[in-house]
Motif scaffolding. Structure first.
Motif, PDB file in Angstrom:
ATOM      1  N   THR A 532      40.779  52.352  39.276  1.00  0.00           N
ATOM      2  CA  THR A 532      39.791  53.391  39.555  1.00  0.00           C
ATOM      3  C   THR A 532      39.736  54.368  38.382  1.00  0.00           C
ATOM      4  O   THR A 532      40.735  54.599  37.686  1.00  0.00           O
ATOM      5  CB  THR A 532      40.126  54.173  40.830  1.00  0.00           C
ATOM      6  OG1 THR A 532      41.472  54.661  40.744  1.00  0.00           O
ATOM      7  CG2 THR A 532      39.995  53.297  42.065  1.00  0.00           C
ATOM      8  N   THR A 550      46.304  50.914  40.949  1.00  0.00           N
ATOM      9  CA  THR A 550      46.974  51.106  42.234  1.00  0.00           C
ATOM     10  C   THR A 550      47.376  49.744  42.781  1.00  0.00           C
ATOM     11  O   THR A 550      46.535  48.844  42.898  1.00  0.00           O
ATOM     12  CB  THR A 550      46.057  51.815  43.249  1.00  0.00           C
ATOM     13  OG1 THR A 550      45.657  53.084  42.719  1.00  0.00           O
ATOM     14  CG2 THR A 550      46.777  52.026  44.571  1.00  0.00           C
ATOM     15  N   TRP A 554      42.212  47.307  47.897  1.00  0.00           N
ATOM     16  CA  TRP A 554      41.279  48.440  47.818  1.00  0.00           C
ATOM     17  C   TRP A 554      40.750  48.829  49.201  1.00  0.00           C
ATOM     18  O   TRP A 554      40.124  49.883  49.348  1.00  0.00           O
ATOM     19  CB  TRP A 554      40.096  48.106  46.904  1.00  0.00           C
ATOM     20  CG  TRP A 554      39.347  46.862  47.313  1.00  0.00           C
ATOM     21  CD1 TRP A 554      39.559  45.598  46.875  1.00  0.00           C
ATOM     22  CD2 TRP A 554      38.292  46.776  48.283  1.00  0.00           C
ATOM     23  NE1 TRP A 554      38.699  44.714  47.513  1.00  0.00           N
ATOM     24  CE2 TRP A 554      37.912  45.418  48.374  1.00  0.00           C
ATOM     25  CE3 TRP A 554      37.621  47.722  49.079  1.00  0.00           C
ATOM     26  CZ2 TRP A 554      36.897  44.975  49.233  1.00  0.00           C
ATOM     27  CZ3 TRP A 554      36.625  47.277  49.935  1.00  0.00           C
ATOM     28  CH2 TRP A 554      36.266  45.914  50.004  1.00  0.00           C
ATOM     29  N   ARG A 557      41.510  52.389  50.424  1.00  0.00           N
ATOM     30  CA  ARG A 557      40.824  53.396  49.611  1.00  0.00           C
ATOM     31  C   ARG A 557      39.359  53.496  50.041  1.00  0.00           C
ATOM     32  O   ARG A 557      38.808  54.590  50.185  1.00  0.00           O
ATOM     33  CB  ARG A 557      40.923  53.053  48.126  1.00  0.00           C
ATOM     34  CG  ARG A 557      40.260  54.097  47.214  1.00  0.00           C
ATOM     35  CD  ARG A 557      40.327  53.681  45.755  1.00  0.00           C
ATOM     36  NE  ARG A 557      41.678  53.642  45.261  1.00  0.00           N
ATOM     37  CZ  ARG A 557      42.341  54.681  44.774  1.00  0.00           C
ATOM     38  NH1 ARG A 557      41.754  55.879  44.751  1.00  0.00           N
ATOM     39  NH2 ARG A 557      43.568  54.548  44.323  1.00  0.00           N
TER      40      ARG A 557
END
Length: 597
Positions: A532, A550, A554, A557
């Motif tokens: 990101t 990360t 995803w 998120r």
């Protein structure tokens, strides 16, 4: 007591009996191939002009720089002769060994005999020497148009891959070893598989990638509970059964691509995004598209928008009593969601509160790996095909995607099935991959000519439904998820499109892995991470360099992002109402059309 001679004789008789069965299978093979419809040659390769231009460029190079050309030829001859001499020298020592081998990292040659047996090693090394010579010649073609060079490189690579010694029985040690071990039964089984695939596809050779008998929609895949609550000529609208007492008030509508079936997002419980979204407390609707036949020849993108996107939004608003919805568009449906957002902007309609895009291309200025197929000769061939049949058959699109990864999706499965006689695996993802859908003729041409070739949506405007639609009109808050190794919708191309959209609220995420695995990436697997970066003004490479990585999926998120745009919690609604009677259980009937069951 059985002697060794008796055993050998029995084995020989068994092999002879098996080989005799091939005659009957050969008759079926001839019959299946003879039933194949005449194909348009433009859909199988480039026109002769490409090769003529390549030959002209090569001859020009010989005239202007003969030393360079002769240097390459001499290097190729030298490698080939040196290889031959080394092989002869090893054999002259009286040992059945192979010479030194520098080619060790190709998965196709994993059998130890490729490295130890002089015959197989010689064949392998010479093939790789030949391949390198072809690639070097293409790299040094300096006078070709870049697109022509890219196309020539692609089609030359197809020839290189096709001519690999692993693709032929006499030079494939795995297949030969199994044929001997099974007294020829593996060859018989392989021919049976080949004939079966030809018969199943009206003479077209489409390699079966998965065991189709291992799966049943609604039974062991696509099992998330839900109901079909609306149906028209384009869609079935599925409302999924809530699993929480309360849900966020703003419903979510998911628009999957219509090139394949929607259940890629609901394969099994462990990796179902559909199931996971309902578990997070959302009211979820999913569109299941019709698999069109030739009666849909005149259906265009406007029909997908009007009878698909706009109708689904209208019905979901009616059944939930909400004024706005959150929308998700995957692949081509993400592209069309963008068109829909531009259209609604023109009409002053604010029904879509937020938009999420999965691997969605909207700027086609760089056609990437699809460049070989997006030139006029190929698109002309598609136009001829759809004018004749009214649609673009699913196998043509499937074949195109497969040959972008030919060793993994064509030759390796063909070797295992046709030469090794193995049954295809019970693999749900490959099963879905083979369950394609046709494209209406008009829609296919609109997409290929107006969006892919002309790039009108990003450059100048795309004329549709009485409006000029443009990327800059898309001002809805958005989240775009692209995939790092996606060869269908490259993340950099997805990023460029998002950059041009007019929204002041943009979130861009790059998931590890490819077009499918990067999206179908549940948190429970903890397999692929994501990147990101909030600075969307950067060039793609700079964005990625500055991105934060990360670990893990995803999905959480994105859920945090969508939660902020989904309103307060309300009592969950069960599927259907008096105006939307339940028409059947999920996954519905449209997903079954023309499916190979």
């Amino acid at each position: 007591m059985t002697t060794n001679d008796d055993v050998a004789g029995q084995n020989s008789l068994q092999m002879t009996a098996n080989l005799e069965k091939i005659e009957a299978l050969s008759e079926r093979l001839v019959k299946a191939v003879s039933g194949k419809a005449k194909s348009n040659p433009a859909l199988s390769g480039p026109n002769q002009e490409l090769f003529s231009n390549a030959m002209t460029s090569y001859m020009q190079e010989m005239i202007e720089n003969p030393a360079k050309v002769f240097e390459h030829q001499a290097a190729y001859w030298g490698k080939s002769i040196k290889h031959y001499v080394e092989a002869q020298q090893v054999l002259a020592k009286g040992k059945l060994e192979a010479p030194t081998d520098t080619y060790q990292n190709d998965r196709r040659f994993s059998n130890p005999l490729w490295n130890t047996h002089p015959y197989f090693n010689f064949v392998k090394q010479q093939y790789l020497i030949n391949s390198d010579a072809v690639k070097q010649t293409l790299e040094d073609a300096v006078d070709l148009d870049p697109k022509e060079k890219q196309r020539l490189t692609y089609f030359s690579q197809q020839i290189i891959d096709m001519m690999a010694p692993t693709n032929f029985l006499g030079t494939n040690p795995d297949a030969l070893e199994k044929a001997v071990a099974t007294e020829g039964q593996s060859l018989l089984d392989g021919l049976e598989n080949l004939v079966g695939d030809l018969e199943a596809n009206e003479g077209e050779l489409v390699v079966k990638l998965a065991d189709e008998k291992a799966f049943e929609l609604g039974q062991n895949i696509a099992t998330t509970p839900g109901k079909v609550i609306y149906r028209n000529k384009m869609i079935e609208l599925i409302q999924y059964t809530p699993v929480t007492e309360t849900v966020h008030e703003t419903p979510i509508i998911m628009f999957p691509p219509w090139i394949n079936k929607f259940y890629i997002l609901d394969l099994k419980k462990q990796n179902s995004l559909i199931k996971w979204i309902t578990e997070q407390g959302y009211c979820l609707f999913v569109v299941s598209w019709i698999n069109p036949d030739d009666s849909y020849a005149d259906v265009g993108l406007e029909d997908y928008i009007d009878d698909g996107f706009l109708t689904a939004i209208q019905e979901v608003k009616a059944i939930t009593g909400q004024k706005q919805v959150n929308c998700i568009g995957y692949c081509i449906a993400g592209t069309t969601l963008c068109l829909t957002l531009s259209l609604l902007k023109k009409r002053g309609d604010k029904s879509i509160k937020s938009a999420t895009f999965f691997t969605a291309l909207t700027d086609f200025s760089d056609q990437g790996e699809f460049t070989p197929f997006l030139q006029n000769d190929f698109i002309d061939g598609i136009e001829e095909e759809v004018n004749d049949k009214g649609l673009l058959p699913s196998y043509i699109m499937g074949r195109t995607f497969s040959f972008l990864r030919s060793n993994d999706l064509v030759y390796t499965p063909a070797i295992k099935s046709y030469m090794m006689g193995e049954a295809p695996p019970a693999f749900d993802l490959l099963y879905w991959n083979g369950d394609g859908a046709n494209l209406p003729g008009k829609m296919a041409v609109q997409y290929l000519r107006g969006l892919c070739q002309s790039n009108d949506f990003a450059e100048g405007g795309f004329e549709l439904m009485g409006e000029t639609l443009s990327l800059k009109d898309v001002d809805t808050p958005l989240c775009s998820i692209a995939c790092e190794t996606d060869h269908i919708a490259a993340w950099k191309d997805c990023y460029r499109g998002v950059q041009q959209m007019g929204s002041k609220s943009k979130t861009f995420i790059v998931s590890q892995s490819g077009h499918i695995a990067g999206i179908v990436n549940p948190p429970s697997k903890d397999k692929y991470g994501h990147f990101t970066n909030t600075d969307m003004s950067l060039a793609p490479s700079a964005w990625f360099e500055g991105a934060e990585f990360t670990k893990g999926s995803w999905w959480p998120r994105w859920e945090s992002w969508i939660k902020a745009r989904s309103g307060k919690k309300i009592a969950a609604l069960q599927p259907g109402d008096s105006e939307h009677p339940v028409l059947g259980d999920a996954p519905g009937t449209y997903v079954m059309l023309n499916a190979r069951r």
